[in-house]
Design an enzyme around this catalytic site. Structure first.
Site, PDB file in Angstrom:
ATOM      1  CB  SER A  76      39.833   3.141  90.928  1.00 33.20           C
ATOM      2  OG  SER A  76      38.917   2.459  91.749  1.00 33.20           O
ATOM      3  CG  ASP A 125      43.900  -0.175  96.994  1.00 35.43           C
ATOM      4  OD1 ASP A 125      42.874   0.242  97.560  1.00 35.43           O
ATOM      5  OD2 ASP A 125      43.984  -0.296  95.758  1.00 35.43           O
ATOM      6  CG  HIS A 171      41.794   2.837  95.792  1.00 40.91           C
ATOM      7  ND1 HIS A 171      42.165   1.714  95.078  1.00 40.91           N
ATOM      8  CD2 HIS A 171      40.779   3.405  95.080  1.00 40.91           C
ATOM      9  CE1 HIS A 171      41.401   1.598  94.006  1.00 40.91           C
ATOM     10  NE2 HIS A 171      40.555   2.613  93.976  1.00 40.91           N
TER      11      HIS A 171
END
Length: 421
Positions: free
Chosen positions: A232, A326, A360
């Site tokens: 991330s 995602d 994600h």
């Protein structure tokens, strides 16, 4: 404990979080239908549960290695399904484990499918994060805060800096499990942790440089550079480290961005501007959750080019990992832009790994699926995307790829030193 001769066994007896497990139930009636229930409590006190409905064989047995789940939190033959399908009783919570020296207790029950109040057998199973001999050292060195994991044996071993998500704290599960595989791993915090700042307006790359040099000073760390693993927001930090810090020789960015995001990044006399989300592009789903997937502006627009990270300068190998579902941001697009930037400069020092239907958060194998939760930058519940089974398979596949990648690029062609485990 068992009732009426029914027993449940979990193998192996000493389990590790990233390893498969096998649940065997014996003593049932032929073709009897039962439900397996698993429950854990994380370090925030959140309870996670999973279930699987099975029909016994003619011998009155259920073996999750062969028996399909007919219903529950997953279906089909999935030996570790009771782990990766664990779901929080309070929605939108991520599984949290702060201290990897403590094993996770999994309470398993076998209940009658028709009368779930009838517990036929139960057992508690320990899932360990650290193998025997792995050292866990809390790090307070100058500005550096985090946790260091050192494999047993003389070494030297490849060194890895582990950066986690926007919250800024360390991920001990991933770092400890990597140490089990023969890496010295520094799980490096960078804010919102102990005495580090709770809020930041700018990040300082020299802090991460200090972390790299701290890792390199460890006597068991190889002297051929270090790796960085990230996810991330920390993905762009990893790319910046690889670009500006020559000690970084291999970098894994899991669903990260190839532009500097959210905070300006300072390194000596250089400041990389931040690519900021446009909150006007946040939409609300039918379930009342926020979808922020389109909030980040086009990074290639002229006004955003100052946020670009010049990764072509890096003497480093890259792995760009992108989940195709995602919902945090467009990880696939960012992986494409990063690889194209390298190609445009005659570089082939990268690989791209894509996972269809994954969301994600790609973590270590069997980590419970996290499809939605409070976003650190938004402060509200957002969707992170993915399907539970696809996400679980992606985590298992990626785990092996990451280890192979670091061994390949952090050994200078030398035989890999093995941890004494």
């Amino acid at each position: 404990m068992s009732v009426s001769g029914v027993s449940v066994q979990i193998l192996p007896v000493r389990g590790y979080f990233d390893k498969p497990l096998q649940v065997i139930v014996r003593g049932l009636c032929p073709k009897q239908t039962v439900t397996l229930l698993a429950e854990v409590k994380d370090d925030k006190g959140t309870i996670f549960q999973s279930s699987a409905v099975h029909q016994a064989t003619e011998k009155g047995e259920v073996d999750t290695n062969h028996s399909p789940s007919l219903d529950g939190t997953y279906t089909g033959v999935e030996p570790t399904g009771l782990l990766w399908s664990l779901t929080p009783l309070t929605p939108h919570n991520k599984f949290t484990w702060w201290d990897a020296s403590r094993p996770l207790s999994v309470d398993m029950k076998v209940v009658s499918h028709d009368r779930p109040e009838d517990v036929l057998a139960k057992v508690t199973h320990q899932r360990h994060f650290m193998k025997e001999g792995v050292q866990r050292c809390v790090v307070t060195d100058g500005r550096i805060r985090g946790t260091l994991f050192i494999p047993p044996g003389p070494g030297p071993f490849p060194g890895i800096v582990d950066l986690y998500t926007l919250g800024g704290g360390p991920s001990e599960p991933r770092a400890s499990l990597m140490a089990n595989k023969g890496f010295v791993v520094l799980a490096l915090a960078f804010y919102r942790y102990k005495d580090l700042p709770k809020k930041v307006d700018q990040l300082d790359l020299e802090y991460f440089e200090e972390g790299v040099r701290f890792l390199q000073r460890q006597p068991k760390v190889k002297d051929c550079g270090v790796g960085v693993i990230s996810i991330s927001k920390s993905g762009d930090l990893a790319l910046s480290m690889a670009t500006y810090l020559p000690e970084v020789r291999a970098a894994v960015s899991i669903n990260g961005c190839c532009f500097n995001t959210l905070f300006p990044l300072k390194y000596k006399d250089t400041i990389i501007a931040a690519l900021l989300p446009d909150l006007q592009k946040v939409i609300t789903t039918k379930q009342g959750l926020l979808d922020i997937s389109q909030a980040m502006p086009c990074p290639m627009a002229k006004e955003n080019l100052a946020s670009a990270i010049p990764i072509e300068r890096a003497d480093c190998h890259f792995m760009f990992v992108a989940s195709e579902d995602d919902k945090n941001w467009d990880s696939v697009r960012y992986a494409e832009l990063a690889s194209q930037r390298l190609r445009d400069h005659g570089k082939r020092n990268f690989e791209v790994v894509r996972y269809p239907k994954a969301g994600h958060f790609l973590d270590v194998p069997h980590m419970p699926f996290y499809p939605s939760g409070v976003h650190a930058a938004v402060g509200k519940v957002v969707v992170f995307g993915g399907e539970a089974k696809a996400n679980a398979y992606a985590q298992m596949d990626l785990w092996g790829r990451v280890q192979e990648f670091f061994r390949k690029h952090l050994t200078r062609g030398e035989p890999q030193c093995k941890a004494m485990l």
